[in-house]
Design a protein around this motif. Structure first.
Motif, PDB file in Angstrom:
ATOM      1  N   LEU A   1      26.201 -52.612  21.797  1.00  0.00           N
ATOM      2  CA  LEU A   1      26.282 -53.125  20.214  1.00  0.00           C
ATOM      3  C   LEU A   1      27.594 -52.233  19.606  1.00  0.00           C
ATOM      4  N   LYS A   2      28.441 -52.839  19.053  1.00  0.00           N
ATOM      5  CA  LYS A   2      29.440 -52.223  18.275  1.00  0.00           C
ATOM      6  C   LYS A   2      29.373 -52.510  16.934  1.00  0.00           C
ATOM      7  N   PHE A   3      29.302 -51.216  15.945  1.00  0.00           N
ATOM      8  CA  PHE A   3      29.270 -51.194  14.801  1.00  0.00           C
ATOM      9  C   PHE A   3      30.229 -50.760  13.974  1.00  0.00           C
ATOM     10  N   LEU A   4      30.930 -51.460  12.977  1.00  0.00           N
ATOM     11  CA  LEU A   4      31.775 -50.826  12.127  1.00  0.00           C
ATOM     12  C   LEU A   4      31.060 -50.588  10.659  1.00  0.00           C
ATOM     13  N   LEU A   5      31.077 -49.222  10.393  1.00  0.00           N
ATOM     14  CA  LEU A   5      30.279 -49.044   9.108  1.00  0.00           C
ATOM     15  C   LEU A   5      31.387 -49.169   8.099  1.00  0.00           C
TER      16      LEU A   5
END
Length: 272
Positions: A165-169
């Motif tokens: 899972l890849k998250f850009l905040l």
């Protein structure tokens, strides 16, 4: 509405409006958001022990953000819901001389969570197509092929039991400014601040382009990107927590069956 991954082939619009919480969360009070985060936390606490016990697969959570984007906050408020014995957190700093002597993915592969574990990357291998690009640390002919190299690496991982899972905040420029000012005024946080934070803000547009290209080029069926509106901290945490819980449920972790000798061991224990 759950947080949806970036559509395959799409280039995200990383403007300030995309940093505001979605309508479904914008009107909720802090108490309502805390309640929703607690419910997501209950799901995480229920699912993690089965993942750990079965030890057949692993979960990797990649957190990327600009300075003050909230990576540490997500680690504290979302990852903190897990039993720490089943979590491995890696914060990637400037590469050491030993790491620089290897390919850029060498140190990343060594930090991958083993089966049964939740791994968290606080910054990640994506720095090698972000900072490296913006600061011209290597020529374009070196960093541009890394998109395909990352895709191949992540496909290899998923083929070996790792869900990614890849998250850009995504934080707006004004919100970042306010957080940096608050950091300077807080004696418990101002140690984090340095002059480079201001220099990085001067490269805001360069980073926007680098992030947009990286997400568009590495958003694959096997490792999707999520753009998380991060201007409101607790809404940010809710979106990440629910996305992680949804992913764990799709992994279907299950406790192993009792060993064949369990009945005999129970009988022996009862006699002692």
């Amino acid at each position: 509405m759950p947080l949806e991954p970036l559509p395959i082939g799409a280039t995200p619009a990383l403007d300030d409006s995309a940093a505001a919480p979605p309508a479904a969360l914008a009107g909720l009070s802090k108490e309502d958001l805390e309640d929703r985060l607690d419910r997501a936390g209950d799901r995480l606490r229920r699912l993690q022990p089965a993942l750990y016990a079965e030890s057949r697969q692993a979960l990797l959570i990649v957190l990327q953000a600009r300075d003050a984007g909230g990576k540490d906050g997500v680690v504290r408020h979302v990852i903190g819901k897990f039993n720490p014995m089943g979590v491995a957190i890696t914060s990637f700093k400037v590469p050491t001389p030993l790491e620089q002597a290897h390919d850029f993915l060498w140190r990343v592969h060594a930090a991958m969570p083993p089966k049964g574990m939740v791994g968290v990357f606080n910054r990640s291998h994506y720095e090698d197509v972000l900072v490296v690009r913006v600061h011209h640390l290597v020529p374009e002919r070196v960093w541009r092929p890394r998109y395909d190299q990352i895709n191949g690496f992540e496909r290899f991982l998923t083929g070996n039991g790792v869900t990614i899972l890849k998250f850009l905040l995504h934080v707006s420029r004004e919100e970042q400014r306010e957080r940096l000012l608050a950091r300077l005024d807080d004696p418990e946080k101002n140690w984090k601040f340095n002059a480079n934070d201001l220099k990085e803000r001067e490269r805001w547009d360069d980073y926007t382009r680098a992030y947009a290209d990286a997400l568009a080029r590495t958003n694959t069926e096997w490792a999707r990107w999520y753009v998380v509106p991060a201007d409101r901290k607790r809404a940010r945490d809710v979106l990440v927590a629910e996305a992680v819980a949804d992913a764990l449920e799709r992994m279907h972790p299950a406790f192993p069956s009792a060993p064949p000798e369990a009945a005999a061991l129970r009988a022996m224990l009862q006699k002692q």
